[in-house]
Design a protein around this motif. Structure first.
Motif, PDB file in Angstrom:
ATOM      1  N   MET A 135       0.844  -1.190   0.000  1.00  0.00           N
ATOM      2  CA  MET A 135       0.000   0.000   0.000  1.00  0.00           C
ATOM      3  C   MET A 135       0.883   1.246   0.000  1.00  0.00           C
ATOM      4  O   MET A 135       1.670   1.457   0.921  1.00  0.00           O
ATOM      5  CB  MET A 135      -0.924   0.009   1.221  1.00  0.00           C
ATOM      6  CG  MET A 135      -1.934  -1.123   1.239  1.00  0.00           C
ATOM      7  SD  MET A 135      -3.050  -1.110  -0.192  1.00  0.00           S
ATOM      8  CE  MET A 135      -3.852   0.489   0.014  1.00  0.00           C
ATOM      9  N   VAL A 136       0.753   2.038  -1.054  1.00  0.00           N
ATOM     10  CA  VAL A 136       1.490   3.295  -1.175  1.00  0.00           C
ATOM     11  C   VAL A 136       0.491   4.437  -1.087  1.00  0.00           C
ATOM     12  O   VAL A 136      -0.574   4.396  -1.717  1.00  0.00           O
ATOM     13  CB  VAL A 136       2.268   3.358  -2.512  1.00  0.00           C
ATOM     14  CG1 VAL A 136       2.914   4.724  -2.708  1.00  0.00           C
ATOM     15  CG2 VAL A 136       3.323   2.267  -2.544  1.00  0.00           C
ATOM     16  N   PHE A 137       0.834   5.446  -0.298  1.00  0.00           N
ATOM     17  CA  PHE A 137      -0.088   6.555  -0.044  1.00  0.00           C
ATOM     18  C   PHE A 137       0.508   7.875  -0.501  1.00  0.00           C
ATOM     19  O   PHE A 137       1.722   8.082  -0.439  1.00  0.00           O
ATOM     20  CB  PHE A 137      -0.410   6.656   1.445  1.00  0.00           C
ATOM     21  CG  PHE A 137      -1.161   5.463   1.977  1.00  0.00           C
ATOM     22  CD1 PHE A 137      -2.535   5.437   1.991  1.00  0.00           C
ATOM     23  CD2 PHE A 137      -0.475   4.353   2.462  1.00  0.00           C
ATOM     24  CE1 PHE A 137      -3.229   4.343   2.475  1.00  0.00           C
ATOM     25  CE2 PHE A 137      -1.149   3.253   2.951  1.00  0.00           C
ATOM     26  CZ  PHE A 137      -2.532   3.254   2.959  1.00  0.00           C
ATOM     27  N   LYS A 138      -0.361   8.743  -0.940  1.00  0.00           N
ATOM     28  CA  LYS A 138       0.033  10.099  -1.302  1.00  0.00           C
ATOM     29  C   LYS A 138      -0.791  11.039  -0.430  1.00  0.00           C
ATOM     30  O   LYS A 138      -2.007  11.154  -0.598  1.00  0.00           O
ATOM     31  CB  LYS A 138      -0.247  10.355  -2.783  1.00  0.00           C
ATOM     32  CG  LYS A 138       0.356  11.643  -3.312  1.00  0.00           C
ATOM     33  CD  LYS A 138       0.208  11.696  -4.825  1.00  0.00           C
ATOM     34  CE  LYS A 138       0.854  12.947  -5.373  1.00  0.00           C
ATOM     35  NZ  LYS A 138       2.288  13.044  -5.043  1.00  0.00           N
ATOM     36  N   GLY A 139      -0.145  11.679   0.526  1.00  0.00           N
ATOM     37  CA  GLY A 139      -0.846  12.576   1.442  1.00  0.00           C
ATOM     38  C   GLY A 139       0.139  13.407   2.232  1.00  0.00           C
ATOM     39  O   GLY A 139       1.290  13.014   2.427  1.00  0.00           O
ATOM     40  N   SER A 259      -1.639  -5.004  -6.688  1.00  0.00           N
ATOM     41  CA  SER A 259      -2.368  -5.306  -7.922  1.00  0.00           C
ATOM     42  C   SER A 259      -1.714  -4.562  -9.077  1.00  0.00           C
ATOM     43  O   SER A 259      -1.151  -3.480  -8.898  1.00  0.00           O
ATOM     44  CB  SER A 259      -3.834  -4.882  -7.797  1.00  0.00           C
ATOM     45  OG  SER A 259      -3.963  -3.469  -7.872  1.00  0.00           O
ATOM     46  N   LYS A 260      -1.790  -5.129 -10.263  1.00  0.00           N
ATOM     47  CA  LYS A 260      -1.158  -4.503 -11.424  1.00  0.00           C
ATOM     48  C   LYS A 260      -1.800  -3.151 -11.739  1.00  0.00           C
ATOM     49  O   LYS A 260      -1.098  -2.188 -12.077  1.00  0.00           O
ATOM     50  CB  LYS A 260      -1.234  -5.435 -12.628  1.00  0.00           C
ATOM     51  CG  LYS A 260      -0.383  -6.687 -12.456  1.00  0.00           C
ATOM     52  CD  LYS A 260      -0.568  -7.660 -13.614  1.00  0.00           C
ATOM     53  CE  LYS A 260       0.233  -8.939 -13.370  1.00  0.00           C
ATOM     54  NZ  LYS A 260      -0.005  -9.951 -14.419  1.00  0.00           N
ATOM     55  N   THR A 265      -1.295   2.660 -11.860  1.00  0.00           N
ATOM     56  CA  THR A 265      -1.897   3.952 -11.527  1.00  0.00           C
ATOM     57  C   THR A 265      -0.963   4.783 -10.663  1.00  0.00           C
ATOM     58  O   THR A 265      -0.802   5.988 -10.869  1.00  0.00           O
ATOM     59  CB  THR A 265      -3.237   3.743 -10.800  1.00  0.00           C
ATOM     60  OG1 THR A 265      -4.109   2.963 -11.616  1.00  0.00           O
ATOM     61  CG2 THR A 265      -3.909   5.083 -10.494  1.00  0.00           C
ATOM     62  N   ALA A 266      -0.322   4.139  -9.684  1.00  0.00           N
ATOM     63  CA  ALA A 266       0.617   4.854  -8.813  1.00  0.00           C
ATOM     64  C   ALA A 266       1.764   5.441  -9.623  1.00  0.00           C
ATOM     65  O   ALA A 266       2.177   6.593  -9.394  1.00  0.00           O
ATOM     66  CB  ALA A 266       1.157   3.909  -7.738  1.00  0.00           C
TER      67      ALA A 266
END
Length: 289
Positions: A135-139, A259-260, A265-266
């Motif tokens: 899980m990668v987050f942008k915040g 997931s691919k 998207t990331a």
């Protein structure tokens, strides 16, 4: 005042089968979003939140992760003599200090709960953060920093959550929301992958936790659950009958890089946010579309 959270655990023993053949010889945690490995994003988030000790629960063929968080003298020397000071500085900034990293093995693929239990001797009798590198987050601030703010107010255990459409809840762990604001509400229950009609809310667990050390003894006594694995959710459900659990509906955007589609998207979102790439990348996207 709750005990300070100084240690973070990173479960990195998974096989990454959804990304074969790329992960046949390379850990999935070393797949890159633009030019940074997934595991580096999780470590960066933990450092921003004040974490001082980074515990990696690894498996076979994961030695490259340990190498990533070690010095590469030949590379650093080459960058220095070639005058590539910016790249050298970035490498040095990403490197944890000596003694800040620990590595332990999960010798059998027995699930997330078992991976957490494997870190028990390194964590000790103190609260700890748990970050799932997929899980990668942008915040801003980072998700774990937002959780730390809630923890410093309420103590206990803290889980990051996000909203999803009700038709998607059967794919996730879901929490029941009690009283309190988005920044720290009481969790009154949780269920793993419920049917839509049985879900207590549309708030799903998002791969970031602050947990008290009592979770280790509960995992040790726990029977295997779904898939023959030791499930973390089962232990948390028991701990919830003994301790306070808070939920933080974090501010930011998440990418499931296990997931691919989430991984791709990331890469697009983070590339568009890079000053050195965004303009040229936008032109390429427009051309392709």
């Amino acid at each position: 005042m709750p005990n300070r959270v100084r240690t973070a655990v990173f479960p990195v023993a998974g096989l990454g089968t959804r990304f074969l053949p790329a992960t046949k010889a390379m850990p999935k945690e070393m797949l890159t979003v633009v030019d940074r490995p997934l595991i580096q994003y999780a470590v960066d988030e933990a450092r921003e939140a004040g974490i001082e000790h980074f515990v990696f629960v690894t498996g076979r063929n994961k030695g490259v992760i340990e190498d990533h968080f070690d010095r590469q003298y030949e590379l650093e020397h080459t960058l220095e003599i070639r005058g590539k000071t910016e790249a050298l500085s970035e490498l040095q900034q990403d490197l944890p200090s000596a003694g800040q990293t620990s590595f332990t093995r999960q010798q059998e693929p027995l699930g997330l709960g078992h991976a957490v239990w494997c870190a028990r001797e390194l964590v000790g009798d103190q609260p700890f953060a748990l970050l799932l590198p997929d899980m990668v987050f942008k915040g801003v601030p980072g998700v774990l920093r937002q959780m730390m703010d809630a923890y410093e107010t309420s103590g206990g255990n803290v889980i990051a959550v996000e909203e999803v459409p009700m038709e998607d809840v059967s794919s996730y762990g879901v929490v029941a929301r009690g009283a309190g604001p988005d920044e720290g509400f009481r969790i009154t229950g949780m269920v793993e992958k419920p049917k839509r009609e049985d879900a207590p809310s549309n708030l799903i667990i998002s791969g970031r936790y602050i947990l008290q050390p009592q979770i280790f003894s509960l995992i040790a006594d726990q029977e295997r659950g779904a898939g023959g694995e030791i499930q973390l959710t089962d232990a948390m459900q028991t701990l919830m009958t003994q301790q306070h659990f808070s939920g933080v509906k974090y501010k930011g955007q998440s990418f499931d890089c296990g997931s691919k589609l989430g991984f791709l998207t990331a890469n697009v979102v983070f590339a568009l946010d890079r000053p050195d790439l965004s303009e040229a990348f936008r032109k390429q996207i427009r051309h392709l579309i």
